[in-house]
Scaffold this active site. Structure first.
Site, PDB file in Angstrom:
ATOM      1  CD  GLU A   1      -2.551  -1.124   2.764  1.00 48.00           C
ATOM      2  OE1 GLU A   1      -2.496  -0.104   3.488  1.00 48.00           O
ATOM      3  OE2 GLU A   1      -3.252  -2.115   3.035  1.00 48.00           O
TER       4      GLU A   1
ATOM      5  CE  LYS B   1       5.130   5.099   6.857  1.00 47.48           C
ATOM      6  NZ  LYS B   1       4.968   6.527   7.176  1.00 47.48           N
TER       7      LYS B   1
ATOM      8  CG  ASP C   1       4.055  12.643   4.712  1.00 50.77           C
ATOM      9  OD1 ASP C   1       3.947  12.380   5.924  1.00 50.77           O
ATOM     10  OD2 ASP C   1       4.907  13.429   4.260  1.00 50.77           O
TER      11      ASP C   1
ATOM     12  CE1 TYR D   1      -3.485   2.979   8.392  1.00 51.19           C
ATOM     13  CE2 TYR D   1      -3.548   4.673   6.696  1.00 51.19           C
ATOM     14  CZ  TYR D   1      -3.216   4.273   7.970  1.00 51.19           C
ATOM     15  OH  TYR D   1      -2.624   5.153   8.825  1.00 51.19           O
TER      16      TYR D   1
ATOM     17  CE  LYS E   1       9.114   5.846   6.810  1.00 53.08           C
ATOM     18  NZ  LYS E   1       9.933   6.499   7.803  1.00 53.08           N
TER      19      LYS E   1
ATOM     20  CB  CYS F   1      33.387  17.142  28.680  1.00 50.95           C
ATOM     21  SG  CYS F   1      31.667  17.654  28.814  1.00 50.95           S
TER      22      CYS F   1
ATOM     23  CB  CYS G   1      32.067  19.219  32.987  1.00 49.69           C
ATOM     24  SG  CYS G   1      32.619  17.603  32.448  1.00 49.69           S
TER      25      CYS G   1
ATOM     26  CB  CYS H   1      31.873  13.759  29.131  1.00 50.05           C
ATOM     27  SG  CYS H   1      32.043  14.526  30.739  1.00 50.05           S
TER      28      CYS H   1
ATOM     29  CB  CYS I   1      29.367  16.172  33.149  1.00 46.85           C
ATOM     30  SG  CYS I   1      29.011  16.891  31.541  1.00 46.85           S
TER      31      CYS I   1
HETATM   32  S1  IVH Z   1      -0.773   0.500   8.731  1.00 45.17           S
HETATM   33  C1  IVH Z   1      -0.212  -1.674  12.653  1.00 45.17           C
HETATM   34  N1  IVH Z   1      -1.000   1.503   6.314  1.00 45.17           N
HETATM   35  O1  IVH Z   1       2.376   5.170   8.757  1.00 45.17           O
HETATM   36  C2  IVH Z   1      -0.150  -1.004  11.335  1.00 45.17           C
HETATM   37  N2  IVH Z   1      -0.062   2.877   8.011  1.00 45.17           N
HETATM   38  O2  IVH Z   1       4.868   4.523  10.131  1.00 45.17           O
HETATM   39  C3  IVH Z   1      -0.611   0.397  11.403  1.00 45.17           C
HETATM   40  N3  IVH Z   1       0.532   5.124   7.276  1.00 45.17           N
HETATM   41  O3  IVH Z   1       1.140   5.469  12.019  1.00 45.17           O
HETATM   42  C4  IVH Z   1      -0.358   1.227  10.244  1.00 45.17           C
HETATM   43  N4  IVH Z   1      -0.142   4.899   5.197  1.00 45.17           N
HETATM   44  O4  IVH Z   1       0.084   6.925  10.168  1.00 45.17           O
HETATM   45  C5  IVH Z   1      -0.596   1.717   7.575  1.00 45.17           C
HETATM   46  N5  IVH Z   1      -1.293   2.284   4.160  1.00 45.17           N
HETATM   47  C6  IVH Z   1      -0.901   2.488   5.401  1.00 45.17           C
HETATM   48  C7  IVH Z   1      -0.370   3.718   5.815  1.00 45.17           C
HETATM   49  C8  IVH Z   1       0.062   3.871   7.133  1.00 45.17           C
HETATM   50  C9  IVH Z   1       0.377   5.719   6.076  1.00 45.17           C
HETATM   51  C10 IVH Z   1       1.129   5.747   8.469  1.00 45.17           C
HETATM   52  C11 IVH Z   1       0.333   5.622   9.748  1.00 45.17           C
HETATM   53  C12 IVH Z   1       1.251   4.950  10.729  1.00 45.17           C
HETATM   54  C13 IVH Z   1       2.590   5.225  10.137  1.00 45.17           C
HETATM   55  C14 IVH Z   1       3.601   4.191  10.567  1.00 45.17           C
END
Ligand code: IVH
Length: 695
Positions: free
Chosen positions: A130, A132, A134, A242, A330, A424, A427, A442, A448
């Site tokens: 899926e 991800k 933002d 999701y 990522k 350091c 200190c 340190c 410190c």
């Molecule tokens: S699943 C237990 N699916 O990514 C699994 N998360 O880095 C829960 N996010 O907190 C998350 N797209 O805010 C899932 N297709 C997707 C997502 C997604 C964005 C975000 C979400 C999560 C964060 C984790």
């Protein structure tokens, strides 16, 4: 006179009226930046610009002391706690995801799943890929098909109640009409703003003189966390669903099926979700999405891979705060070029010297960056980064920005190499590198000041004591003025109420709130306390292991004192805890052996009630609190699965057999551990007997 003209006037040339006008403007502007930074995590100016505003404010006040405003930035310390939303404890925590950065990480993710489930290579393993998104994750609770609550993620355990705001989104149905919907059904997803809507919103904001947002994510965050839901309603927010939270019944057998159901129930799901198999399939999908990334109408920062079969997800379970069955892959980081003005050395709570690059502010992926980490001495040498160099800076997701490389030009070659200090900077104590370590530390220990303050800041941090209204900035200020020297002093702050009330940014009400927050935290779980102590190498997971193993503060302290004897049974018992090796044990014992630390603990015991470790209620079972050792090859589950399941039921899993072992579960071809169990008279169980015992 407009703001900009005011700013160019030299302070010496100001009239009383000029000064008053500019102080008014500065108070409002700095307060707005503070809110953006602390409450929305969305800085709107670079650190350098912000510092310049504050310095200007200070300079004018120094010349016109009678004009210092009651709301002057110089009278405020830290930030007010975000007020206005009710707290909601999530019925099921909202977890985060582990990260994969390379093809190897993805391969390892799949291999780990196969190992855990003991799947042969011939067995297909479907993974849903899926995008991800933002944005901000939210949780929507439906009871009998009606939306009853909507919340932000918050810290994962508890978020803010933003039901009224979420009801204004077109993508969120207020009712699910389908008859099949379970009585309790929590849907989770990501709220975001499209790029086009974000651009149009900023144009409107500019026209109205409103806040300009740095990127779509900040715009979505700012729009969602409005106390007036009417404002949220005017903002074009969307949501992709999701995942699920608490559900009275899980209405699907796979993630793909689940998404399809959500769609038929009126939620929006992402159209670019694909079911893949094998690492090649995932990587091809990743590459495809990365190439489409720039043309999508919303920001994505990677891919999320999830095991499709929900029964397998169930078996795989979780490790600390992330599922074993999912991972975030990522996209590569965004980079920019800028000038490194100065390398500063910071001293952390364990004395580690960390080099920090102060940069000419530059925008990387929509965020202004003016500081970046240089990691350690070796990294500076390897990259040969010198003060004054042009450098490449990179930001990847929410990690700290880093300096990737220096541009090797003529000017670079003429600059002197950076010499890492061997003392350091805080200190003046010698800073040394132990054999085999990358960090220089340190040696000042308790003398410190940097270490002392950082330890106290750790003590009040979110996963430790998490005292409402008392953040790191307050601790620094209190420390500087001698109000807090040791952890227990924090709990004695109410005795100094009269002094605190007089301080900048404090008043009767905030002091009362602090006293109340402290009272709430006087009772603390053993695992939080152990974590809060800041023992090197003891993070949340290790603190929990220790709490689970020793049960009470007294039990733990007594054992740690006795375990100093390296040949003792108690010492062996400590390093035998699965997840604690000799190195971690060494740090724990050294910490406890230090007289000052013992005093700190004694003192804390006087002001706190430390709750014994309690296994979560759902996990009460015949094996709760028992110590189990697995040996030999198990047939119906892998060793990791057996261990995870035992721990979920409240058992402790040890690596070797001793007289403290309660059960040894004997698989095929078991060797010395089975014999040892017999010798010591420890009860042995076959795999089938174990399964029966644990249901
Ligand atoms: S699943 C237990 N699916 O990514 C699994 N998360 O880095 C829960 N996010 O907190 C998350 N797209 O805010 C899932 N297709 C997707 C997502 C997604 C964005 C975000 C979400 C999560 C964060 C984790």
């Amino acid at each position: 006179m407009n703001d900009r003209k005011l700013r160019t006037l030299a302070v010496e040339d100001m009239t009383l009226l000029d000064a008053a006008a500019e102080l008014t403007a500065l108070a409002a502007e700095i307060a707005a930046h503070d809110r953006a930074y602390h409450q929305n995590d969305a800085p709107t100016v670079s650190d350098a610009e912000y510092d310049a505003l504050r310095r200007r404010n200070d300079a004018i006040e120094a010349r016109f002391p009678d004009l210092v405003r009651p709301d002057s930035p110089s009278r405020r310390v830290g930030t007010p706690v975000a007020a206005g939303f009710e707290k909601v404890v999530h019925a099921k925590p909202m977890l985060s995801l582990g990260n994969a950065f390379s093809a190897d990480d993805v391969r390892e993710f799949l291999a780990r799943i196969r190992r855990f489930l003991n799947l042969p290579e011939t067995e297909p393993l479907e993974i849903v890929a899926e995008p991800k998104i933002d944005g901000l994750s939210v949780s929507l609770r439906y009871e009998d098909g009606r939306l009853v609550q909507g919340a932000t993620r918050g810290d994962g355990a508890a978020g803010e109640n933003i039901t009224a705001n979420l009801r204004t989104l077109d993508d969120i149905p207020n009712r699910i009409s389908a008859e099949a919907v379970p009585a309790v059904f929590e849907v989770r997803g990501e709220v975001y703003m499209s790029r086009a809507d974000f651009a149009a919103l900023n144009v409107r904001q500019q026209e109205r003189g409103g806040k300009i947002f740095a990127n779509p994510r900040n715009a979505a965050a700012g729009s969602l966390r409005q106390l007036d839901a009417g404002i949220t309603a005017e903002r074009p927010l969307r949501m992709f669903a999701y995942a699920w939270g608490e559900v009275s019944r899980l209405p699907a057998k796979s993630q793909g099926e689940f998404l399809e159901l959500l769609r038929t129930w009126g939620f929006r799901t992402n159209p670019l979700v694909r079911v893949c198999s094998g690492v090649d399939g995932l990587l091809a999908q990743y590459a495809d999405m990365e190439s489409q990334r720039a043309t999508l109408d919303y920001d994505i920062d990677g891919m999320v891979y999830k095991v499709n079969r929900l029964d397998w997800q169930e078996r795989l379970g979780f490790v600390s705060r992330a599922p074993r069955w999912a991972i975030a892959h990522k996209f590569s980081a965004e980079q920019a070029e800028t000038v490194l003005n100065k390398i500063d050395i910071q001293v952390g709570r364990t004395g580690v010297l960390t080099p920090v690059a102060h940069l000419e502010p530059v925008t990387v992926g929509g965020v202004v960056v003016s500081r970046a980490t240089l990691h350690n001495e070796d990294e500076i040498a390897r990259k040969d980064v010198r003060e004054g160099d042009r450098v490449i800076v990179q930001r990847a997701g929410d990690v700290i920005p880093q300096v990737v490389a220096a541009i090797d030009d003529e000017a670079h070659r003429q600059r002197p190499r950076f010499v890492f200090p061997d003392h350091c900077p805080q200190c003046g104590s010698l800073a040394v590198r132990e054999e085999g370590e990358v960090a220089r530390r340190c040696t000042g220990g308790l003398i410190c000041p940097a270490q002392a303050v950082e330890r106290l800041k750790h003590f009040v941090s979110r996963d430790a004591f998490d005292i409402e209204g008392l953040g790191g900035k307050h601790i620094e200020a209190f420390w500087k003025d001698g109000l807090v020297k040791t952890p227990a002093d924090i709990f004695r702050l109410p005795e100094k109420a009269e002094e605190i009330v007089e301080r900048e940014g404090w008043g009767q009400q905030s002091v009362r709130n602090l006293a109340r927050a402290l009272t709430e935290r006087r009772t603390i779980s053993l695992e939080r306390l152990i974590y809060a102590l800041g023992i090197p190498q003891v993070g949340r997971a290790t603190a929990r292991l220790l709490a689970r193993h020793y049960g009470t503060l007294e039990g733990w302290r007594t054992a740690m004192t006795a375990a100093r004897e390296p040949d003792s049974e108690i010492h062996r018992d400590l390093i035998n805890i699965d997840g604690i090796g000799p190195a971690v044990a060494g740090d724990i014992l050294a910490f406890i052996a230090e007289t000052h630390n013992a005093e700190v603990l004694d003192d804390l015991e006087r002001v706190l009630t430390v709750e014994p470790f309690r296994a979560p209620a759902t996990q009460a079972s015949a094996v709760a609190g028992k110590t189990v050792v697995f040996t030999g090859t198990l047939e119906t589950m892998t060793r990791s699965e057996a261990k995870a399941r035992a721990e979920a039921l409240g058992a402790k899993v040890a690596g070797s057999v001793s007289k403290n072992t309660d059960f040894v579960v004997v698989g095929a071809d078991a060797g010395s551990k089975a014999r040892k169990a017999e010798e010591l008279g420890v009860r042995t169980l076959s795999e089938a007997e174990w399964r029966e015992l644990t249901g």
